[in-house]
Design a protein around this motif. Structure first.
Motif, PDB file in Angstrom:
ATOM      1  N   ALA A 247       0.537  10.854  -4.348  1.00  0.00           N
ATOM      2  CA  ALA A 247       1.375  10.295  -3.273  1.00  0.00           C
ATOM      3  C   ALA A 247       0.524   9.114  -2.600  1.00  0.00           C
ATOM      4  CB  ALA A 247       2.232  11.052  -2.250  1.00  0.00           C
ATOM      5  N   GLU A 248      -0.883   9.795  -2.176  1.00  0.00           N
ATOM      6  CA  GLU A 248      -2.007   9.025  -1.547  1.00  0.00           C
ATOM      7  C   GLU A 248      -2.320   7.750  -2.228  1.00  0.00           C
ATOM      8  OE1 GLU A 248      -6.293   9.733   0.587  1.00  0.00           O
ATOM      9  OE2 GLU A 248      -5.558  11.306  -0.816  1.00  0.00           O
ATOM     10  N   LEU A 249      -2.553   8.120  -3.551  1.00  0.00           N
ATOM     11  CA  LEU A 249      -2.889   7.011  -4.535  1.00  0.00           C
ATOM     12  C   LEU A 249      -1.891   5.963  -4.646  1.00  0.00           C
ATOM     13  CD1 LEU A 249      -5.023   5.255  -6.187  1.00  0.00           C
ATOM     14  CD2 LEU A 249      -4.327   6.869  -7.963  1.00  0.00           C
ATOM     15  N   SER A 250      -0.599   6.472  -4.748  1.00  0.00           N
ATOM     16  CA  SER A 250       0.686   5.607  -5.079  1.00  0.00           C
ATOM     17  C   SER A 250       0.953   4.592  -3.807  1.00  0.00           C
ATOM     18  CB  SER A 250       1.856   6.448  -5.476  1.00  0.00           C
ATOM     19  OG  SER A 250       1.721   7.291  -6.445  1.00  0.00           O
ATOM     20  N   CYS A 251       0.692   4.966  -2.714  1.00  0.00           N
ATOM     21  CA  CYS A 251       0.760   4.442  -1.404  1.00  0.00           C
ATOM     22  C   CYS A 251      -0.059   3.271  -1.258  1.00  0.00           C
ATOM     23  CB  CYS A 251       0.860   5.211  -0.196  1.00  0.00           C
ATOM     24  SG  CYS A 251       2.323   6.374   0.096  1.00  0.00           S
ATOM     25  N   ALA A 252      -1.249   3.569  -1.802  1.00  0.00           N
ATOM     26  CA  ALA A 252      -2.520   2.764  -1.580  1.00  0.00           C
ATOM     27  C   ALA A 252      -2.267   1.430  -2.682  1.00  0.00           C
ATOM     28  CB  ALA A 252      -3.892   3.554  -1.961  1.00  0.00           C
ATOM     29  N   ILE A 253      -1.587   1.925  -3.796  1.00  0.00           N
ATOM     30  CA  ILE A 253      -1.371   0.918  -4.882  1.00  0.00           C
ATOM     31  C   ILE A 253      -0.501  -0.277  -4.266  1.00  0.00           C
ATOM     32  CG2 ILE A 253      -0.607   0.518  -7.231  1.00  0.00           C
ATOM     33  CD1 ILE A 253      -1.991   3.010  -8.074  1.00  0.00           C
ATOM     34  N   SER A 254       0.662   0.584  -3.766  1.00  0.00           N
ATOM     35  CA  SER A 254       1.900  -0.245  -3.225  1.00  0.00           C
ATOM     36  C   SER A 254       1.552  -1.112  -2.054  1.00  0.00           C
ATOM     37  CB  SER A 254       3.000   0.953  -2.655  1.00  0.00           C
ATOM     38  OG  SER A 254       3.433   1.848  -3.711  1.00  0.00           O
ATOM     39  N   GLU A 255       0.736  -0.662  -1.281  1.00  0.00           N
ATOM     40  CA  GLU A 255       0.316  -1.707  -0.308  1.00  0.00           C
ATOM     41  C   GLU A 255      -0.735  -2.863  -0.659  1.00  0.00           C
ATOM     42  OE1 GLU A 255      -1.296   0.973   2.547  1.00  0.00           O
ATOM     43  OE2 GLU A 255       0.438   1.843   3.170  1.00  0.00           O
ATOM     44  N   LYS A 256      -1.411  -2.470  -1.866  1.00  0.00           N
ATOM     45  CA  LYS A 256      -2.190  -3.477  -2.411  1.00  0.00           C
ATOM     46  C   LYS A 256      -1.415  -4.222  -3.046  1.00  0.00           C
ATOM     47  CE  LYS A 256      -6.706  -4.423  -3.779  1.00  0.00           C
ATOM     48  NZ  LYS A 256      -7.674  -4.746  -2.744  1.00  0.00           N
ATOM     49  N   MET A 257      -0.365  -3.985  -3.603  1.00  0.00           N
ATOM     50  CA  MET A 257       0.560  -4.901  -4.423  1.00  0.00           C
ATOM     51  C   MET A 257       1.522  -5.720  -3.430  1.00  0.00           C
ATOM     52  SD  MET A 257       1.506  -2.486  -7.692  1.00  0.00           S
ATOM     53  CE  MET A 257       2.551  -3.908  -8.503  1.00  0.00           C
ATOM     54  N   LYS A 258       1.643  -5.342  -2.137  1.00  0.00           N
ATOM     55  CA  LYS A 258       2.302  -5.877  -1.141  1.00  0.00           C
ATOM     56  C   LYS A 258       3.718  -5.490  -1.023  1.00  0.00           C
ATOM     57  CE  LYS A 258      -1.001  -9.839  -0.237  1.00  0.00           C
ATOM     58  NZ  LYS A 258      -1.539  -9.027   0.791  1.00  0.00           N
ATOM     59  N   LEU A 259       4.111  -4.328  -1.423  1.00  0.00           N
ATOM     60  CA  LEU A 259       5.344  -3.913  -1.201  1.00  0.00           C
ATOM     61  C   LEU A 259       5.970  -3.799   0.065  1.00  0.00           C
ATOM     62  CD1 LEU A 259       4.885  -3.232  -4.164  1.00  0.00           C
ATOM     63  CD2 LEU A 259       6.197  -1.328  -3.768  1.00  0.00           C
TER      64      LEU A 259
ATOM     65  N   ASP B 199       1.737  -0.593 -16.623  1.00  0.00           N
ATOM     66  CA  ASP B 199       2.162  -1.723 -15.949  1.00  0.00           C
ATOM     67  C   ASP B 199       0.897  -2.527 -15.907  1.00  0.00           C
ATOM     68  OD1 ASP B 199       4.395  -3.709 -14.757  1.00  0.00           O
ATOM     69  OD2 ASP B 199       2.650  -3.781 -13.331  1.00  0.00           O
ATOM     70  N   ALA B 200       0.650  -3.807 -16.092  1.00  0.00           N
ATOM     71  CA  ALA B 200      -0.698  -4.748 -16.133  1.00  0.00           C
ATOM     72  C   ALA B 200      -0.946  -4.707 -14.671  1.00  0.00           C
ATOM     73  CB  ALA B 200      -0.640  -5.774 -16.897  1.00  0.00           C
ATOM     74  N   GLU B 201      -0.069  -5.164 -13.633  1.00  0.00           N
ATOM     75  CA  GLU B 201      -0.267  -5.442 -12.383  1.00  0.00           C
ATOM     76  C   GLU B 201      -0.558  -4.090 -11.662  1.00  0.00           C
ATOM     77  OE1 GLU B 201      -0.063  -8.486 -10.565  1.00  0.00           O
ATOM     78  OE2 GLU B 201      -0.175  -9.064 -12.695  1.00  0.00           O
TER      79      GLU B 201
ATOM     80  N   ALA C 115      -4.331  -3.707  -9.520  1.00  0.00           N
ATOM     81  CA  ALA C 115      -4.289  -2.899  -8.247  1.00  0.00           C
ATOM     82  C   ALA C 115      -5.103  -1.705  -8.086  1.00  0.00           C
ATOM     83  CB  ALA C 115      -2.930  -2.763  -7.472  1.00  0.00           C
ATOM     84  N   CYS C 116      -4.764  -0.890  -8.810  1.00  0.00           N
ATOM     85  CA  CYS C 116      -5.442   0.651  -8.944  1.00  0.00           C
ATOM     86  C   CYS C 116      -7.163   0.332  -9.232  1.00  0.00           C
ATOM     87  CB  CYS C 116      -4.873   1.518 -10.002  1.00  0.00           C
ATOM     88  SG  CYS C 116      -5.518   3.138  -9.833  1.00  0.00           S
ATOM     89  N   LEU C 117      -7.532  -0.453 -10.322  1.00  0.00           N
ATOM     90  CA  LEU C 117      -8.841  -0.579 -10.600  1.00  0.00           C
ATOM     91  C   LEU C 117      -9.599  -1.268  -9.144  1.00  0.00           C
ATOM     92  CD1 LEU C 117      -8.534  -2.176 -14.201  1.00  0.00           C
ATOM     93  CD2 LEU C 117      -9.373  -0.130 -13.424  1.00  0.00           C
ATOM     94  N   SER C 118      -8.917  -2.518  -8.747  1.00  0.00           N
ATOM     95  CA  SER C 118      -9.110  -2.981  -7.463  1.00  0.00           C
ATOM     96  C   SER C 118      -9.719  -1.901  -6.354  1.00  0.00           C
ATOM     97  CB  SER C 118      -8.561  -3.997  -6.807  1.00  0.00           C
ATOM     98  OG  SER C 118      -8.931  -4.653  -5.674  1.00  0.00           O
ATOM     99  N   LEU C 119      -8.638  -0.997  -6.032  1.00  0.00           N
ATOM    100  CA  LEU C 119      -8.668   0.113  -5.244  1.00  0.00           C
ATOM    101  C   LEU C 119     -10.111   0.871  -5.351  1.00  0.00           C
ATOM    102  CD1 LEU C 119      -5.318   1.219  -4.750  1.00  0.00           C
ATOM    103  CD2 LEU C 119      -6.448   0.422  -3.084  1.00  0.00           C
ATOM    104  N   PHE C 120     -10.448   1.492  -6.498  1.00  0.00           N
ATOM    105  CA  PHE C 120     -11.695   2.094  -6.784  1.00  0.00           C
ATOM    106  C   PHE C 120     -12.838   1.585  -6.868  1.00  0.00           C
ATOM    107  CE2 PHE C 120      -8.180   5.097  -8.043  1.00  0.00           C
ATOM    108  CZ  PHE C 120      -8.685   6.525  -7.597  1.00  0.00           C
ATOM    109  N   THR C 121     -12.992   0.116  -7.558  1.00  0.00           N
ATOM    110  CA  THR C 121     -14.008  -0.370  -7.833  1.00  0.00           C
ATOM    111  C   THR C 121     -14.430  -1.501  -6.783  1.00  0.00           C
ATOM    112  OG1 THR C 121     -12.821  -2.174  -9.161  1.00  0.00           O
ATOM    113  CG2 THR C 121     -13.617  -0.551 -10.264  1.00  0.00           C
TER     114      THR C 121
END
Length: 485
Positions: A323-335, A465-467, A471-477
């Motif tokens: 849930a923590e990572l999913s929220c971070a990805i969602s915010e990165k994708m501007k949901l 999904d590519a997008e 977003a996930c790669l950007s969060l970690f790297t």
């Protein structure tokens, strides 16, 4: 014109000729003008009336002569309404008795009189009168010039009725209508406006906006009205605070525009104010109630998540971290915040279906059999069935159902492709894989973050999904994301 001889003497025949010419001039003047000219003595006896009386009142020359030859003061009732006679007599007597006390403007002020035509109809006129004097300066009567103002009077009555309707409409609406000068002082307002303010009408008139608003609101009003003045375009002010006479605060929404004078120059501002206090209070109460229900729902979600973790101690905290990572990805994708909240709720209980899987299978250290794997793969559908009975703001049960699906259709339990998956499910799918690889499992130790990044990067567009992967790669790297302990 006088004729003077070379010796400086005035000839009598020249004087007579001049007098005759002057009489002819004034007679021609009075007989050709459209205005009605009348001459009266000091006792209100009619001495002369111009031929234009035919156009005004419908009397011909013979009838006029008859009126003049047999005129009596009481005959005024033939040509004037009673109200007009009263107005006329009051004005004349005041001029005669208080002449020395009246200034020039009052003496020249016209009087509106309603005259009666021969056919019984009436006509509104405007009359100006001046005293006639003899050679000794004594007043011998007066001359009146009367002009037809019927059309102007009719137009004025139409405007008056229109203004009365306008005022009636303004006073009947619930919104406050107001007009202020360029300095922000009230010059006009309807009944609703002063009721909304709590001030008496006479106290509110002329009051400046700084006297009934908070300093912050006054500053906001100044900026908005300055913009309206500069651009000439209407503007709206939302949620501004007004302090009523009793000290209570109200919330208004305001629409305002520029007022121009007759020459087209800015003269002030007009606008409509709506009391939004009750609406805001209802909104706040609804939000408070919604937040309370949301908290209760999230507590229910956490309780469901806890029941799974109790039965599967090796994956304790897995759903929370997903849930923590999913929220971070969602915010990165501007949901949107609502979408992020839906992702969080679904991720917190995405494995709730494992409650039906025997605990010994969940914690088995060795490789699972085919039958055991088939049983494990039922957990998305079981979890979806459990959650379908709960009313969520978003389709949480479908997010849970799809979190093991893959973009190319190779996932389970339905084998659908990315086009059929919810975006939220795609996010949870990636977060689930990354967290699982980076965490300890009964059958293997935790893998390094680089391995998880390699997995999703290698299979983006195929399994994931590519997008979402981007977003996930950007969060970690780039952002240095780490799971909280």
């Amino acid at each position: 014109m006088l004729y003077i001889s070379k010796g400086g003497h005035v000839h009598l025949k020249d004087i007579n000729r001049t007098l005759v010419e002057r009489d002819d001039f004034y007679r021609t003047l009075t007989e050709t003008v459209k205005d009605l000219i009348t001459v009266w003595d000091m006792n209100l006896n009619l001495i002369y009336v111009s031929p234009s009386i035919n156009d005004f009142l419908g009397y011909n020359s013979e009838e006029v002569n008859e009126i003049l030859n047999h005129w009596k003061k009481s005959d005024l009732t033939r040509i004037m309404t009673p109200a007009t006679m009263n107005t006329l007599f009051e004005g004349i007597h005041r001029r005669i008795n208080e002449y020395d006390k009246l200034d020039a403007s009052e003496l020249q002020r016209p009087v509106e009189l309603e005259l009666i035509r021969k056919d019984g109809s009436t006509i509104w006129t405007e009359t100006k009168s001046s005293f006639l004097r003899n050679s000794d300066g004594e007043r011998t009567g007066f001359i009146s010039i009367t002009r037809d103002i019927g059309e102007r009077k009719h137009t004025g009555e139409i405007l008056l009725r229109s203004e009365e309707r306008y005022r009636s409409i303004l006073d009947s609406i619930e919104e406050g209508y107001f007009e202020v000068d360029l300095a922000g002082n009230f010059t006009f307002f309807n009944d609703a406006m002063y009721r909304m303010s709590g001030y008496p009408r006479e106290e509110l008139m002329g009051m400046n906006n700084r006297e009934y608003t908070t300093p912050e609101t006054a500053k906001h009003l100044y900026k908005t009205f300055s913009k309206i003045y500069a651009t000439g375009k209407p503007a709206k002010i939302m949620d501004y605070e007004v302090i009523r006479k009793d000290g209570t605060t109200k919330i208004y929404n305001l629409s305002a525009s520029l007022m121009l004078d007759s020459s087209g120059r800015p003269a002030g501002f007009r606008g409509v104010a709506r009391d939004m206090t009750e609406h805001k209070e209802r909104d706040q109460a609804l939000k408070k109630s919604y937040d309370k229900l949301q908290n209760m729902l999230e507590e229910t979600i956490r309780t469901l998540a806890f029941t799974v973790e109790v039965r599967d101690p090796y994956t304790a905290g897995h759903q929370r971290r997903v849930a923590e990572l999913s929220c971070a990805i969602s915010e990165k994708m501007k949901l949107s915040p609502e979408e992020v909240r839906g992702v969080k709720m679904a991720a917190l209980i995405h494995d709730v279906g494992k409650i039906q899987v025997p605990a010994e299978i969940l914690s088995k250290p060795g490789q699972l059999t085919s039958n055991e794997m088939d049983l494990i793969r039922t957990h998305p559908r079981v979890g979806s069935d459990i959650l379908r009975k709960i009313e969520f703001p978003q389709p949480i049960s479908e997010f849970v159902l799809q979190h093991h699906e893959r973009i190319n259709g190779s996932g389970y339990p339905q084998g659908i492709t990315g086009k059929e998956m919810h975006p939220e499910a795609k996010i949870i799918a990636v977060a689930d894989v990354v967290e699982a690889m980076m965490s300890h499992r009964p059958y293997r130790p935790a893998l390094e973050m680089s391995k998880a990044m390699e997995e999703i990067s290698h299979n983006k567009g195929t399994l994931y999904d590519a997008e979402v992967v981007k977003a996930c790669l950007s969060l970690f790297t780039e952002d240095g994301f780490v799971f909280t302990k």
